[in-house]
Design a protein around this motif. Structure first.
Motif, PDB file in Angstrom:
ATOM      1  N   ASP A 152       0.852  -1.179   0.000  1.00 44.11           N
ATOM      2  CA  ASP A 152       0.000   0.000   0.000  1.00 44.11           C
ATOM      3  C   ASP A 152       0.892   1.234   0.000  1.00 44.11           C
ATOM      4  OD1 ASP A 152      -1.930   1.906   0.192  1.00 44.11           O
ATOM      5  OD2 ASP A 152      -3.027   0.949   1.831  1.00 44.11           O
ATOM      6  N   HIS A 192      -5.163  -2.172   4.174  1.00 41.73           N
ATOM      7  CA  HIS A 192      -5.289  -2.862   5.466  1.00 41.73           C
ATOM      8  C   HIS A 192      -6.748  -3.114   5.830  1.00 41.73           C
ATOM      9  CE1 HIS A 192      -5.736   1.384   6.521  1.00 41.73           C
ATOM     10  NE2 HIS A 192      -6.298   1.007   7.660  1.00 41.73           N
ATOM     11  N   ASN A 215      -2.663  -1.438  10.637  1.00 40.67           N
ATOM     12  CA  ASN A 215      -1.829  -0.510   9.880  1.00 40.67           C
ATOM     13  C   ASN A 215      -1.082   0.430  10.831  1.00 40.67           C
ATOM     14  OD1 ASN A 215      -0.785   0.697   7.526  1.00 40.67           O
ATOM     15  ND2 ASN A 215      -2.312   2.330   7.613  1.00 40.67           N
ATOM     16  N   THR A 234       1.482  -2.871   4.594  1.00 37.72           N
ATOM     17  CA  THR A 234       0.571  -1.736   4.675  1.00 37.72           C
ATOM     18  C   THR A 234       1.351  -0.421   4.594  1.00 37.72           C
ATOM     19  OG1 THR A 234       0.637  -1.666   7.088  1.00 37.72           O
ATOM     20  CG2 THR A 234      -1.040  -3.083   6.065  1.00 37.72           C
TER      21      THR A 234
END
Length: 238
Positions: free
Chosen positions: A68, A77, A84, A113
């Protein structure tokens, strides 16, 4: 919805597997390992697309990492229902080790994440540390799927597109303005991004009673300078 995981036999899940196959064959000479998923604006389905694509790749017995890189409004997440508290940003500033923030979600799928939202996302993503990190994990995984902020909102997607091997542009059918899609493509091309194609989300689904607004997916792609067009589509009714 991570439909590849929740409803693996659905037509929509099959559409993601088709997308996976199309990416595999999109370049015969180069193995595309790092794939950036972005969109023109928010709420077009890029994070859902990234998550389902990563899951479909993992189901093909490949070792996959999804990262991410939306350091402004992260959602990966939430899709996978994991913490996260710390993630990519914390690793890049040297606060934690990579193994401390990388989560093994299944036998073949690993998650990283975004971590703490920093005050300078663009600077972090364009840093030498980020480039070195991506190069290092390429040796550990068969493919890496990266979720990023929308192209028109900030420069993050453009920055990331220069250090990955392919970009998917997500477009919400009936919502995304044509001009926005064209502008996003132009911005990516300005930095020489390798646009693999466009993933169409929220496609209208024809039912026996007329037309409904279902949960469909399509994949449009092109090869070469002449942009010969092909289409693969999957649809799922609500």
């Amino acid at each position: 919805m991570l439909i590849v995981e929740k409803e693996p036999k659905s037509i929509a899940a099959e559409a993601y597997r088709t997308l996976r196959t199309n990416i595999q064959y999109s370049s015969f000479d180069n193995n595309i390992k790092t794939i950036l998923v972005t969109s023109s604006g928010p709420s077009e389905g890029k994070s859902t697309t990234a998550g389902n694509l990563a899951l479909s790749m993992a189901q093909a017995d490949k070792k996959i990492l999804i990262i991410d890189c939306d350091l402004r409004k992260p959602t990966v997440h939430k899709k996978f229902n994991i913490s996260n508290e710390k993630g990519l940003s914390n690793y890049l500033i040297g606060e934690v080790k990579l193994e401390e923030v990388m989560t093994k979600y299944s036998d073949n799928l690993y998650l990283l994440t975004s971590g703490t939202i920093p005050p300078n996302p663009a600077e972090i993503l364009s840093s030498k540390k980020m480039k070195e990190f991506l190069e290092s994990v390429k040796n550990q995984f068969d493919s890496i799927v990266i979720d990023s902020p929308p192209v028109l909102a900030v420069t993050d997607a453009q920055i990331l597109s220069t250090i990955v091997e392919g970009v998917l542009l997500v477009v919400a059918t009936g919502e995304t303005e044509k001009e926005a899609t064209i502008k996003s493509k132009e911005l990516l091309k300005k930095v020489n991004a390798n646009i693999l194609g466009v993933v169409m989300t929220k496609m209208p689904v024809k039912t026996g009673k007329g037309y409904g607004y279902g949960y469909g997916y399509g994949y449009y792609y092109y090869y070469g300078e002449d942009h010969k067009k092909h289409t693969k589509r999957g649809k799922k009714k609500k």
